[in-house]
Scaffold this motif. Sequence first.
Motif, short mmCIF file in Angstrom:
data_model
loop_
_atom_site.label_atom_id
_atom_site.label_comp_id
_atom_site.label_asym_id
_atom_site.label_seq_id
_atom_site.Cartn_x
_atom_site.Cartn_y
_atom_site.Cartn_z
N LEU A 157 1.91 5.51 -9.12
CA LEU A 157 2.84 4.38 -9.25
C LEU A 157 2.15 3.03 -9.08
CD1 LEU A 157 5.96 5.78 -7.37
CD2 LEU A 157 5.54 5.68 -9.84
N GLY A 158 0.88 3.05 -8.77
CA GLY A 158 0.14 1.80 -8.65
C GLY A 158 0.03 1.32 -7.22
N HIS A 159 -0.22 0.04 -7.07
CA HIS A 159 -0.45 -0.54 -5.75
C HIS A 159 0.17 -1.93 -5.67
CE1 HIS A 159 -3.78 -2.03 -8.26
NE2 HIS A 159 -3.68 -3.13 -7.53
N LEU A 160 0.29 -2.43 -4.47
CA LEU A 160 0.72 -3.80 -4.21
C LEU A 160 -0.50 -4.57 -3.73
CD1 LEU A 160 4.03 -3.17 -2.24
CD2 LEU A 160 3.80 -3.84 -4.64
N ALA A 161 -0.73 -5.73 -4.33
CA ALA A 161 -1.87 -6.56 -3.94
C ALA A 161 -1.38 -7.76 -3.14
CB ALA A 161 -2.62 -7.02 -5.19
N VAL B 203 -2.47 -2.08 -1.27
CA VAL B 203 -1.96 -0.89 -0.60
C VAL B 203 -1.25 -0.02 -1.61
CG1 VAL B 203 -1.73 -1.96 1.67
CG2 VAL B 203 0.18 -2.02 0.11
N ARG B 204 -1.27 1.30 -1.36
CA ARG B 204 -0.54 2.24 -2.21
C ARG B 204 -0.08 3.42 -1.38
NH1 ARG B 204 -5.41 4.92 -5.89
NH2 ARG B 204 -6.37 6.12 -4.20
N ASP B 205 0.91 4.11 -1.87
CA ASP B 205 1.48 5.28 -1.23
C ASP B 205 0.60 6.49 -1.55
OD1 ASP B 205 3.00 7.56 -0.52
OD2 ASP B 205 4.87 6.64 -1.13
N THR B 206 0.15 7.20 -0.53
CA THR B 206 -0.72 8.35 -0.73
C THR B 206 -0.05 9.42 -1.60
OG1 THR B 206 -1.78 7.98 1.39
CG2 THR B 206 -2.02 10.18 0.46
N GLN B 207 1.25 9.62 -1.44
CA GLN B 207 1.95 10.66 -2.20
C GLN B 207 2.24 10.26 -3.64
OE1 GLN B 207 5.46 11.64 0.06
NE2 GLN B 207 4.36 13.11 1.30
#
Length: 63
Positions: A43-47, A35-39
């Motif tokens: 900053l990357g993602h969390l797996a 998941v990642r922040d659309t805005q």
Amino acid sequence: MPETPHALNFRKSSYSGGQTQDCIEVAGFSEGAAVRDTQHRELGHLAFPTAEWHALLGAAGRE
């Protein structure tokens, strides 16, 4: 863990609408989901491993 962010196919929920940017994006991969922040995509993602992702979805569905 997952492939590089460029190899992941992130998608937004259809519930977020076309005009809003206040949401997250999700990408499935062979061992789970990211998941990642659309805005703040930069900053990357969390797996999350598959078992943790299913537990999160199960808990969210009970709320």
